[in-house]
Design a protein around this motif. Structure first.
Motif, short mmCIF file in Angstrom:
data_model
loop_
_atom_site.label_atom_id
_atom_site.label_comp_id
_atom_site.label_asym_id
_atom_site.label_seq_id
_atom_site.Cartn_x
_atom_site.Cartn_y
_atom_site.Cartn_z
N MET A 1 0.80 -1.18 -0.05
CA MET A 1 0.00 0.18 0.04
C MET A 1 1.05 1.17 0.04
O MET A 1 1.65 1.23 0.82
N LEU A 2 0.53 2.23 -0.99
CA LEU A 2 1.30 3.61 -0.91
C LEU A 2 0.39 4.58 -0.74
O LEU A 2 -0.52 4.65 -1.36
N LEU A 3 0.92 5.57 0.06
CA LEU A 3 0.09 6.66 0.44
C LEU A 3 1.09 7.95 0.22
O LEU A 3 1.97 8.00 0.55
N ILE A 4 0.23 9.07 -0.30
CA ILE A 4 1.01 10.22 -0.22
C ILE A 4 0.06 11.25 0.99
O ILE A 4 -1.13 11.43 0.75
N SER A 5 0.90 11.61 2.19
CA SER A 5 0.20 12.49 3.07
C SER A 5 0.92 14.03 2.68
O SER A 5 1.75 14.01 2.52
N HIS A 6 -0.15 14.70 2.78
CA HIS A 6 0.20 15.99 2.72
C HIS A 6 0.35 17.01 3.71
O HIS A 6 0.70 18.26 3.61
N SER A 7 0.35 16.26 5.08
CA SER A 7 0.53 17.09 6.26
C SER A 7 0.57 16.18 7.46
O SER A 7 0.30 15.13 7.38
N PRO A 8 1.04 16.70 8.39
CA PRO A 8 1.14 15.79 9.60
C PRO A 8 -0.39 15.35 10.12
O PRO A 8 -0.44 14.19 10.43
N LYS A 9 -1.07 16.36 10.13
CA LYS A 9 -2.66 15.92 10.35
C LYS A 9 -3.29 14.74 9.67
O LYS A 9 -3.58 14.05 10.10
N GLU A 10 -2.83 14.72 8.39
CA GLU A 10 -3.20 13.79 7.34
C GLU A 10 -2.49 12.38 7.76
O GLU A 10 -3.35 11.38 7.86
N THR A 11 -1.13 12.48 8.12
CA THR A 11 -0.47 11.35 8.56
C THR A 11 -1.22 10.51 9.82
O THR A 11 -1.46 9.59 9.91
N ARG A 12 -1.34 11.42 10.76
CA ARG A 12 -2.13 10.99 12.01
C ARG A 12 -3.42 10.29 11.70
O ARG A 12 -3.66 9.45 12.23
N GLN A 13 -4.14 10.94 10.94
CA GLN A 13 -5.49 10.39 10.33
C GLN A 13 -5.45 9.19 9.98
O GLN A 13 -6.07 8.22 10.17
N PHE A 14 -4.57 8.96 9.02
CA PHE A 14 -4.43 7.75 8.29
C PHE A 14 -3.83 6.79 9.06
O PHE A 14 -4.55 5.46 9.30
N ALA A 15 -2.99 6.79 10.14
CA ALA A 15 -2.48 6.13 11.19
C ALA A 15 -3.61 5.51 11.97
O ALA A 15 -3.91 4.24 12.49
N ALA A 16 -4.33 6.70 12.65
CA ALA A 16 -5.60 6.28 13.36
C ALA A 16 -6.54 5.27 12.75
O ALA A 16 -7.04 4.42 13.19
N ASN A 17 -6.83 5.81 11.45
CA ASN A 17 -7.68 4.66 10.78
C ASN A 17 -7.03 3.24 10.66
O ASN A 17 -7.78 2.17 10.74
N LEU A 18 -5.77 3.23 10.19
CA LEU A 18 -5.04 1.91 10.18
C LEU A 18 -5.19 1.16 11.62
O LEU A 18 -5.50 0.05 11.64
#
Length: 145
Positions: A1-18
């Motif tokens: 799986m490959l993701l592009i995060s545009h901000s720290p907030k987006e990175t945190r949200q992706f990890a929270a969902n994971l």
């Protein structure tokens, strides 16, 4: 799986969902340069696991491990200052793998390659500005190796 995060907030949200999809016993090996988003990712994991906001999730660079209680406990290792794999054994790393929690290892590239093959590898690459590429590779055993 490959993701592009545009901000720290987006990175945190992706990890929270994971994190909401993770089962106890999952081991994540985080690999990436300093400032690439590894600790931000762990903050998101903690949120997704229901870790209390009373904990400030930060990198355990000097203590080597932080433990956070939640619905599923989170054991956060930082191997940046690790001198040898023996030091990791002395910390009881193997015992943490059996504690029925989520184990996250920053600077996991310091582990022997055979250990990495058993873990979910999360690679962080810095792109322009706050943009990050996050690649998740399942353990070799899951990939059929």
């Amino acid at each position: 799986m490959l993701l592009i995060s545009h901000s720290p907030k987006e990175t945190r949200q992706f990890a929270a969902n994971l994190a909401k999809k993770m089962k106890p016993g999952t081991v994540l090996a985080l690999i990436g340069d300093l400032g690439s988003g590894k600790t931000t990712f762990v903050q998101g994991l903690a949120e997704g696991l229901g870790i209390s906001k009373k904990y400030y999730v930060n990198s355990p660079t000097f203590t080597l491990i932080n433990e956070y209680e939640g619905k599923i406990p989170l054991f956060h290792f930082d191997l940046y200052r690790l001198g040898s794999v023996k030091e990791l054994a002395d910390l009881g790393f193997e015992e943490y793998l059996e504690k029925n929690g989520i184990v996250v290892v920053e600077w996991a590239e310091k582990l022997p390659p055979a250990e990495l093959q058993k873990m979910v590898v999360v690679r962080f690459s810095m792109l322009a500005g706050e943009k990050r590429q996050i690649e998740i590779v399942p353990p070799l055993s899951v990939r059929g190796g």
